[in-house]
Design an enzyme around this catalytic site. Sequence first.
Site, PDB file in Angstrom:
ATOM      1  N   CYS A   1       7.901  -7.700   0.211  1.00  0.00           N
ATOM      2  CA  CYS A   1       6.766  -8.273  -0.489  1.00  0.00           C
ATOM      3  C   CYS A   1       7.307  -9.082  -1.665  1.00  0.00           C
ATOM      4  O   CYS A   1       8.513  -9.105  -1.910  1.00  0.00           O
ATOM      5  CB  CYS A   1       5.831  -7.179  -1.003  1.00  0.00           C
TER       6      CYS A   1
ATOM      7  N   ARG B   1       1.754  -9.711   0.143  1.00  0.00           N
ATOM      8  CA  ARG B   1       2.014  -8.421   0.781  1.00  0.00           C
ATOM      9  C   ARG B   1       2.439  -8.534   2.236  1.00  0.00           C
ATOM     10  O   ARG B   1       1.824  -9.249   3.029  1.00  0.00           O
ATOM     11  CB  ARG B   1       0.747  -7.548   0.706  1.00  0.00           C
ATOM     12  N   LEU B   2       3.504  -7.807   2.553  1.00  0.00           N
ATOM     13  CA  LEU B   2       3.875  -7.530   3.935  1.00  0.00           C
ATOM     14  C   LEU B   2       3.471  -6.084   4.186  1.00  0.00           C
ATOM     15  O   LEU B   2       4.051  -5.161   3.604  1.00  0.00           O
ATOM     16  CB  LEU B   2       5.375  -7.721   4.156  1.00  0.00           C
ATOM     17  N   SER B   3       2.473  -5.861   5.011  1.00  0.00           N
ATOM     18  CA  SER B   3       1.888  -4.533   5.184  1.00  0.00           C
ATOM     19  C   SER B   3       2.754  -3.665   6.093  1.00  0.00           C
ATOM     20  O   SER B   3       2.983  -4.012   7.247  1.00  0.00           O
ATOM     21  CB  SER B   3       0.482  -4.658   5.767  1.00  0.00           C
TER      22      SER B   3
ATOM     23  N   ILE C   1       2.980   0.299   5.137  1.00  0.00           N
ATOM     24  CA  ILE C   1       2.294   1.580   5.001  1.00  0.00           C
ATOM     25  C   ILE C   1       0.845   1.322   4.615  1.00  0.00           C
ATOM     26  O   ILE C   1       0.580   0.638   3.631  1.00  0.00           O
ATOM     27  CB  ILE C   1       2.971   2.472   3.939  1.00  0.00           C
TER      28      ILE C   1
ATOM     29  N   ASN D   1       7.016  -3.807  -4.691  1.00  0.00           N
ATOM     30  CA  ASN D   1       7.736  -4.348  -3.548  1.00  0.00           C
ATOM     31  C   ASN D   1       8.691  -3.285  -3.049  1.00  0.00           C
ATOM     32  O   ASN D   1       9.579  -2.848  -3.790  1.00  0.00           O
ATOM     33  CB  ASN D   1       8.504  -5.612  -3.963  1.00  0.00           C
ATOM     34  N   GLY D   2       8.528  -2.862  -1.796  1.00  0.00           N
ATOM     35  CA  GLY D   2       9.451  -1.874  -1.252  1.00  0.00           C
ATOM     36  C   GLY D   2       8.745  -0.816  -0.428  1.00  0.00           C
ATOM     37  O   GLY D   2       7.641  -1.025   0.083  1.00  0.00           O
ATOM     38  N   GLU D   3       9.378   0.333  -0.321  1.00  0.00           N
ATOM     39  CA  GLU D   3       8.802   1.453   0.417  1.00  0.00           C
ATOM     40  C   GLU D   3       9.333   2.752  -0.162  1.00  0.00           C
ATOM     41  O   GLU D   3      10.537   2.882  -0.422  1.00  0.00           O
ATOM     42  CB  GLU D   3       9.151   1.364   1.912  1.00  0.00           C
TER      43      GLU D   3
ATOM     44  N   ASP E   1       1.712   4.203   0.042  1.00  0.00           N
ATOM     45  CA  ASP E   1       2.724   4.725  -0.865  1.00  0.00           C
ATOM     46  C   ASP E   1       2.570   4.130  -2.262  1.00  0.00           C
ATOM     47  O   ASP E   1       3.089   4.676  -3.231  1.00  0.00           O
ATOM     48  CB  ASP E   1       4.137   4.501  -0.318  1.00  0.00           C
TER      49      ASP E   1
END
Length: 281
Positions: free
Chosen positions: A2, A49-51, A53, A79-81, A104
């Site tokens: 993201c 956003r890159l979806s 979760i 940005n991240g997971e 998350d």
Amino acid sequence: MCGFVAAFSFKNKPINTSKVKAMSDIIAHRGPDDHGFFQSDWFCMAFNRLSIIDTSVAGHQPMVIKDEKTKKDWVCVFNGEIYNYKELRSLLEGKGYKFSTNSDTEVLIKSYLMWGEKCVEKLSGMFSFIIVDVKDSKVFVARDHLGIKPLYYSEIDGILYFVSEVKSLSLISNMKLNKNKILEQIAYRYVPGEQTIFNKVKRVLAGSHIKINKVGNIKKYNYFNLLSSISDEKDKITGNQDVCNKIEKLTNKSIVEHTESDVGFNVQLSGGVDSSYIVSI
């Protein structure tokens, strides 16, 4: 992946929100699934956003939380997971926190509400994020332990900017080269440390966080040191078999954690042992 742009005015300087949106548009490729914007009287944030979760609209960013315990509004771009977000969510629910999404991001915000700056020590994952206390005009910024996710900042014309990619700043700055770092850039294709190849552009260091108060004073802290973590682990290992068992356990755990996704995943095979091992696990 993201991407975000955040702008903060601690000196009553007006923020050009159109410019901030344009800065975000430059890195729209980082997040094609959703775009968000939040504006207050002293800051604004834009997000791509890159979806991965919770792909629903509930995971929209910037995420705004109206917290009953603190009686405050909190805004976050992330940005991240967070790989252990389910464990953290369960722990937080046991502490009385309620959740309205499966993301998350919400777990991240409420981890901060629970543990403050110590929350970064509980996170397993890759991340760069900003959490804003809207009422008290305070900002918390953090980057993951190894610096996997990028985060840069610069003060330009009295406005403090945080960006996922340096090129976002090209809209508001002439981006002069940092002549003292050209040799490092040529030799290593990278400028290590806080400085970058551009003057007045700095990176948030890996394993560090930043606190900014309502008058714009910045305090930087290191919460993780790779060398220290290796030294600590070395004292717990007693023999070669112990080393092998520990590596296997940690590797398998990491593979499983990295496949946590609401949109599936793939493994790209090189034909070597490592990628084949990942598939087998």
